[in-house]
Write a protein that holds these residues in place. Sequence first.
Motif, PDB file in Angstrom:
ATOM      1  N   HIS A   1      43.740  28.108  28.148  1.00 35.51           N
ATOM      2  CA  HIS A   1      42.456  28.738  28.339  1.00 35.51           C
ATOM      3  C   HIS A   1      42.319  30.363  28.650  1.00 35.51           C
ATOM      4  CE1 HIS A   1      40.906  24.635  28.752  1.00 35.51           C
ATOM      5  NE2 HIS A   1      42.049  24.169  29.250  1.00 35.51           N
ATOM      6  N   CYS A   2      43.448  30.681  28.975  1.00 31.59           N
ATOM      7  CA  CYS A   2      43.324  32.252  29.152  1.00 31.59           C
ATOM      8  C   CYS A   2      43.989  33.168  28.332  1.00 31.59           C
ATOM      9  CB  CYS A   2      43.813  32.502  30.682  1.00 31.59           C
ATOM     10  SG  CYS A   2      43.368  31.228  31.843  1.00 31.59           S
TER      11      CYS A   2
ATOM     12  N   THR B   1      44.327  33.658  25.269  1.00 28.94           N
ATOM     13  CA  THR B   1      43.779  34.305  24.191  1.00 28.94           C
ATOM     14  C   THR B   1      43.411  35.588  24.503  1.00 28.94           C
ATOM     15  OG1 THR B   1      41.739  33.039  24.895  1.00 28.94           O
ATOM     16  CG2 THR B   1      42.560  32.556  22.647  1.00 28.94           C
ATOM     17  N   CYS B   2      42.771  35.983  25.729  1.00 31.91           N
ATOM     18  CA  CYS B   2      42.219  37.151  26.118  1.00 31.91           C
ATOM     19  C   CYS B   2      43.165  37.938  27.197  1.00 31.91           C
ATOM     20  CB  CYS B   2      41.064  37.012  26.902  1.00 31.91           C
ATOM     21  SG  CYS B   2      39.523  36.443  25.889  1.00 31.91           S
TER      22      CYS B   2
ATOM     23  N   VAL C   1      49.440  40.860  38.070  1.00 35.49           N
ATOM     24  CA  VAL C   1      48.310  40.890  38.519  1.00 35.49           C
ATOM     25  C   VAL C   1      48.533  40.253  40.084  1.00 35.49           C
ATOM     26  CG1 VAL C   1      47.659  38.390  37.968  1.00 35.49           C
ATOM     27  CG2 VAL C   1      45.903  40.032  38.278  1.00 35.49           C
TER      28      VAL C   1
ATOM     29  N   LYS D   1      48.706  43.460  42.274  1.00 33.52           N
ATOM     30  CA  LYS D   1      47.304  43.959  42.467  1.00 33.52           C
ATOM     31  C   LYS D   1      46.479  43.280  43.556  1.00 33.52           C
ATOM     32  CE  LYS D   1      43.382  45.669  39.634  1.00 33.52           C
ATOM     33  NZ  LYS D   1      42.984  45.492  38.491  1.00 33.52           N
ATOM     34  N   PHE D   2      46.346  41.782  43.742  1.00 36.08           N
ATOM     35  CA  PHE D   2      45.669  41.105  44.698  1.00 36.08           C
ATOM     36  C   PHE D   2      46.342  40.382  45.400  1.00 36.08           C
ATOM     37  CE2 PHE D   2      43.148  41.517  40.460  1.00 36.08           C
ATOM     38  CZ  PHE D   2      41.959  42.184  40.961  1.00 36.08           C
TER      39      PHE D   2
ATOM     40  N   ALA E   1      38.887  37.180  41.827  1.00 34.57           N
ATOM     41  CA  ALA E   1      39.109  37.892  40.718  1.00 34.57           C
ATOM     42  C   ALA E   1      39.150  37.021  39.388  1.00 34.57           C
ATOM     43  CB  ALA E   1      40.322  38.678  40.850  1.00 34.57           C
ATOM     44  N   PHE E   2      39.714  35.906  39.424  1.00 31.74           N
ATOM     45  CA  PHE E   2      39.611  35.160  38.279  1.00 31.74           C
ATOM     46  C   PHE E   2      38.401  34.147  38.242  1.00 31.74           C
ATOM     47  CE2 PHE E   2      40.689  30.571  38.835  1.00 31.74           C
ATOM     48  CZ  PHE E   2      41.625  30.618  39.656  1.00 31.74           C
TER      49      PHE E   2
ATOM     50  N   ARG F   1      29.460  50.717  34.285  1.00 31.48           N
ATOM     51  CA  ARG F   1      30.173  50.669  33.147  1.00 31.48           C
ATOM     52  C   ARG F   1      29.103  50.681  31.907  1.00 31.48           C
ATOM     53  NH1 ARG F   1      35.094  46.473  32.885  1.00 31.48           N
ATOM     54  NH2 ARG F   1      33.442  45.360  33.379  1.00 31.48           N
TER      55      ARG F   1
ATOM     56  N   LEU G   1      32.662  39.031  29.671  1.00 28.66           N
ATOM     57  CA  LEU G   1      33.103  38.433  30.532  1.00 28.66           C
ATOM     58  C   LEU G   1      32.326  36.902  30.218  1.00 28.66           C
ATOM     59  CD1 LEU G   1      32.551  40.384  33.901  1.00 28.66           C
ATOM     60  CD2 LEU G   1      34.634  39.496  32.637  1.00 28.66           C
TER      61      LEU G   1
END
Length: 263
Positions: free
Chosen positions: A149-150, A152-153, A161, A164-165, A173-174, A186, A237
């Motif tokens: 599920h993830c 691809t991106c 990661v 970082k967290f 974050a996810f 942005r 997103l």
Amino acid sequence: MDRVNRFVLLLAVFAMNVLAQGRGGQGTRDFLGLGAPPDPVAAERGEKLYTPNCSFCHGLKANGAEGPDLVRSPLVLHDEKADLIGPLILQGRPDKGMPAFASMTASQVSDIAQFLHMRVELAVNRGLYKVQNIVVGDAKAGEAYFNAHCKTCHASDLAHVATKFAPVDLQAAFLWPASGRGRGARSTKATITLSTGEKLTGTLKRIDDFDVSMVDADGEYHSWPRDRVKVEIPDPLVGHRELLAKYTDEDMHNLLSYLVTLK
Ligand code: HEC
Ligand code: HEC
């Protein structure tokens, strides 16, 4: 003891403290960055309004049905005293399937907001009981989910990661990456299709019911009446928003257990 274990221990101690105080308390709320605790009496009044007006789209417990889950909604999480929920209820988003409830009074809106905050509160406290277990999902299953599920991106950008967290932040974050305040600044990319069929892509400058303007890739400024052109704003997103509705508790635990290994 490695960093993750220390963190889990810290959470466990923290949870025990909170439980020892006999309340799901303000400490937890501060810790999780939530606002003032909801008022149970107002929340009960809110539920009486929520059930007939909202539940058939958002679910009886606000966990989502045809409409989105409101317990994990960034808008609900960031709401303070109905400042975000209020305008949304009154105006709706008719183009997206959320009707306007223009005749609701301020106090009705406020009660519904309190009810939604109470739902979040209960979900958080449910998490609190499990807090010691936050990273004991099945990392292998998490990896399989990630690949399905993830990936691809996120082919490789999450390789470190976990450095970082901290685990709790990683979970947030996810679940809702863009929810950090201040990230909305942005620039927004958009594609505009003219009546001739010509397409222009650039940075949106302004969009309202009447006009839309953008600066194209060559730095040139354009503006059109809103009803003459088609505006598409790709949402980076969108993948996360869709996933949010799909995770089971197990998926979330497994994923987190996998993500904390990415160092
Ligand atoms: C006919 C179905 C329907 C009804 C009734 C409905 N909603 Fe919604 N609601 C939606 C849909 C669909 C969306 C998503 C809109 C979008 O994609 O921007 C939404 C979005 C929302 C959101 C924003 C979620 C987010 O994170 O952006 C909130 C809050 C919300 N609704 C609250 C309510 C409340 C409170 C009521 C009752 C007063 C209500 N809704 C009634 C369909 C409905
Ligand atoms: C459709 C594309 C897409 C899918 C699918 C997707 N993501 Fe993301 N993800 C993004 C985008 C875009 C961002 C935002 C990057 C940013 O804002 O810098 C993001 C951000 C994140 C972040 C925050 C990273 C950071 O450094 O702040 C995490 C963690 C994350 N995603 C995990 C996941 C996981 C786990 C899954 C699968 C369950 C997933 N993503 C599925 C596109 C996607």
